[in-house]
Design a protein around this motif. Sequence first.
Motif, PDB file in Angstrom:
ATOM      1  N   ASP B  83     -17.545   2.326 -26.641  1.00 24.31           N
ATOM      2  CA  ASP B  83     -17.828   1.593 -25.407  1.00 24.31           C
ATOM      3  C   ASP B  83     -16.789   1.918 -24.332  1.00 24.31           C
ATOM      4  OD1 ASP B  83     -19.221  -0.520 -23.956  1.00 24.31           O
ATOM      5  OD2 ASP B  83     -17.350  -1.647 -24.182  1.00 24.31           O
ATOM      6  N   ARG B  84     -15.504   1.839 -24.708  1.00 22.04           N
ATOM      7  CA  ARG B  84     -14.423   2.108 -23.740  1.00 22.04           C
ATOM      8  C   ARG B  84     -14.397   3.591 -23.364  1.00 22.04           C
ATOM      9  NH1 ARG B  84     -13.448  -2.599 -21.474  1.00 22.04           N
ATOM     10  NH2 ARG B  84     -15.528  -2.932 -22.332  1.00 22.04           N
ATOM     11  N   ILE B  87     -16.755   4.408 -20.676  1.00 19.65           N
ATOM     12  CA  ILE B  87     -16.367   3.930 -19.350  1.00 19.65           C
ATOM     13  C   ILE B  87     -15.287   4.824 -18.742  1.00 19.65           C
ATOM     14  CG2 ILE B  87     -15.296   2.034 -18.068  1.00 19.65           C
ATOM     15  CD1 ILE B  87     -16.393   0.129 -20.236  1.00 19.65           C
ATOM     16  N   TYR B  88     -14.208   5.040 -19.502  1.00 20.50           N
ATOM     17  CA  TYR B  88     -12.998   5.614 -18.896  1.00 20.50           C
ATOM     18  C   TYR B  88     -12.855   7.120 -19.117  1.00 20.50           C
ATOM     19  CZ  TYR B  88     -11.710   0.745 -18.468  1.00 20.50           C
ATOM     20  OH  TYR B  88     -11.714  -0.584 -18.145  1.00 20.50           O
ATOM     21  N   PRO B  91     -16.201  10.405 -17.543  1.00 13.80           N
ATOM     22  CA  PRO B  91     -16.261  11.079 -16.237  1.00 13.80           C
ATOM     23  C   PRO B  91     -15.714  12.505 -16.281  1.00 13.80           C
ATOM     24  CG  PRO B  91     -15.596   8.816 -15.904  1.00 13.80           C
ATOM     25  CD  PRO B  91     -15.658   9.035 -17.405  1.00 13.80           C
ATOM     26  N   ARG B 102     -18.764  14.910 -15.142  1.00 10.76           N
ATOM     27  CA  ARG B 102     -19.204  15.067 -13.748  1.00 10.76           C
ATOM     28  C   ARG B 102     -18.046  15.351 -12.802  1.00 10.76           C
ATOM     29  NH1 ARG B 102     -23.179  10.891 -14.355  1.00 10.76           N
ATOM     30  NH2 ARG B 102     -25.263  11.795 -14.338  1.00 10.76           N
ATOM     31  N   ILE B 103     -16.884  14.722 -13.076  1.00 15.22           N
ATOM     32  CA  ILE B 103     -15.742  14.913 -12.176  1.00 15.22           C
ATOM     33  C   ILE B 103     -15.226  16.347 -12.300  1.00 15.22           C
ATOM     34  CG2 ILE B 103     -13.463  14.013 -11.557  1.00 15.22           C
ATOM     35  CD1 ILE B 103     -15.744  12.013 -11.170  1.00 15.22           C
ATOM     36  N   GLY B 107     -14.867  19.668  -9.517  1.00 19.02           N
ATOM     37  CA  GLY B 107     -13.664  20.410  -9.140  1.00 19.02           C
ATOM     38  C   GLY B 107     -12.371  19.965  -9.796  1.00 19.02           C
ATOM     39  N   PHE B 108     -12.409  18.944 -10.654  1.00 26.07           N
ATOM     40  CA  PHE B 108     -11.183  18.554 -11.352  1.00 26.07           C
ATOM     41  C   PHE B 108     -10.882  19.599 -12.426  1.00 26.07           C
ATOM     42  CE2 PHE B 108      -8.142  15.865 -13.541  1.00 26.07           C
ATOM     43  CZ  PHE B 108      -7.651  15.051 -12.524  1.00 26.07           C
ATOM     44  N   ARG B 109      -9.584  19.752 -12.739  1.00 22.08           N
ATOM     45  CA  ARG B 109      -9.217  20.783 -13.705  1.00 22.08           C
ATOM     46  C   ARG B 109      -9.888  20.517 -15.068  1.00 22.08           C
ATOM     47  NH1 ARG B 109      -3.162  21.403 -15.408  1.00 22.08           N
ATOM     48  NH2 ARG B 109      -2.824  21.260 -13.175  1.00 22.08           N
ATOM     49  N   ALA B 137      -2.963  17.564 -16.003  1.00 19.86           N
ATOM     50  CA  ALA B 137      -3.629  17.009 -14.826  1.00 19.86           C
ATOM     51  C   ALA B 137      -4.141  15.598 -15.079  1.00 19.86           C
ATOM     52  CB  ALA B 137      -4.792  17.904 -14.414  1.00 19.86           C
ATOM     53  N   PRO B 139      -4.257  11.832 -15.494  1.00 16.53           N
ATOM     54  CA  PRO B 139      -3.357  10.729 -15.171  1.00 16.53           C
ATOM     55  C   PRO B 139      -3.242   9.776 -16.356  1.00 16.53           C
ATOM     56  CG  PRO B 139      -5.500  10.333 -14.220  1.00 16.53           C
ATOM     57  CD  PRO B 139      -5.576  11.680 -14.881  1.00 16.53           C
ATOM     58  N   ASP B 140      -2.268   8.861 -16.286  1.00 16.05           N
ATOM     59  CA  ASP B 140      -2.151   7.888 -17.371  1.00 16.05           C
ATOM     60  C   ASP B 140      -3.178   6.775 -17.165  1.00 16.05           C
ATOM     61  OD1 ASP B 140      -0.075   6.769 -15.200  1.00 16.05           O
ATOM     62  OD2 ASP B 140      -0.774   5.115 -16.456  1.00 16.05           O
ATOM     63  N   TYR B 141      -3.597   6.205 -18.273  1.00 17.00           N
ATOM     64  CA  TYR B 141      -4.571   5.102 -18.205  1.00 17.00           C
ATOM     65  C   TYR B 141      -3.977   3.804 -18.707  1.00 17.00           C
ATOM     66  CZ  TYR B 141      -8.334   7.918 -16.520  1.00 17.00           C
ATOM     67  OH  TYR B 141      -9.109   8.690 -15.694  1.00 17.00           O
ATOM     68  N   GLN B 144      -5.322   0.771 -16.905  1.00 19.23           N
ATOM     69  CA  GLN B 144      -6.760   0.495 -16.996  1.00 19.23           C
ATOM     70  C   GLN B 144      -7.205   0.133 -18.410  1.00 19.23           C
ATOM     71  OE1 GLN B 144      -7.036   4.073 -14.524  1.00 19.23           O
ATOM     72  NE2 GLN B 144      -9.146   3.496 -14.166  1.00 19.23           N
TER      73      GLN B 144
END
Lengths: 219, 185
Positions: B83-84, B87-88, B91, B102-103, B107-109, B137, B139-141, B144
Amino acid sequence: MAQIFPKSANAIARMSVYGAIFVLIFVGWAFDALNRSAYNTRAFMAREQPIPFSHAHHVGGLGLDCRYCHTSVESSSFANVPPTKTCMNCHSQIWSTSPMLEPVRASFRTGQSIRWTRVHDLPDFVYFNHSIHVAKGVGCESCHGRVDKMPLMWQHASLQMDWCLDCHRNPEKVLRPQAFITTMGYQPAGDQEEIGRRLMSENHIQDARVLTSCSTCHR
Amino acid sequence: MLLVAAATAACRQDMHDQPKYIPLRPTDFFADGRSARPLIEGTVARGHLDDDAAYYTGKGPDGKFTPEFPFPVTKEVVERGQDRFNIYCTPCHDSLGTGNGRIVRRGFRHPPSYHIDRLRQVPAGYLYDVITNGFGAMPDYSAQIQPVDRWAIVTYIRALQLSQNASINDIPADAKARLSQEGGQ
């Protein structure tokens, strides 16, 4: 000295006594209609924001889950507006030179908050808790509408008390399973009232008398 | 019309907008305008000492990443992780973990696929650490995703890895029998 009022004035006076009733009814109706109108509730009115953030793009286009940004919605009374860091998760690399996003980068550099314009503002005498609504099966869409189709955010509902009570009287009409809590354009797999009644007993949702008690929301 | 004018003109909003701070309401009192104050460095909330290093950092007493999970892994934990994860993580990492989200397509690395030997062999604590502190590249989560959910996501990453790299011997005997009966259909 001549009479000021001719004799026919008697008829007008009688009519105006009856007419006053209709005038009062009309005034009452007009006041109610104005009070419920979008002009007063500011529903369906897109708000200007410091950065033209588009839910239509991020939710509808990219398919991000609501909770990616609004992380506290399941555990807190309010659904947080994400910190600038969450924007920078992607925008450190994507559109990283766009002038439109300069306020985001400036906020990230300096630590100053972005001052978003509040869209949903309940009166301060109302107790509202997001987490319990989500936990009991009220989807985001049920109150916020098709966020995935809103270029700029607007309020979908009147947020007036009769609107709250619509659901609190008949929760079975809106409840959905947890798996679809953030789904936009949710279609129930079967009869909504049947599913809703099942979820009411599974989620231990209380009787309408408790849900519509004054102190449920005004505490 | 006079009545309407009188009824609306008299409306004050004092009860609607009480002089108190609700979340995200700005203030004039502090220069930065925030009514919710940032925590002073070193603040520890009651009950949040977080002194269980293996649980909160993914590292054992020797400073190496722990290969084990800090709590028993049940089906509920893996489902919470799924589930998590959806969500996180999807992407960028996509729902299978191959890294074509999708991200990334925007164009994201490109992140590495979970289904490479290096990532199959890293200890669980390493994956927990990447979610907590980021890597490359990514980021920390930490803000979140809560620690318990980070571990749940790690269990789901393990499930994804197994799903793409399982042999016939990983299947329980009764399911294997059913597979050989129905497999051809």
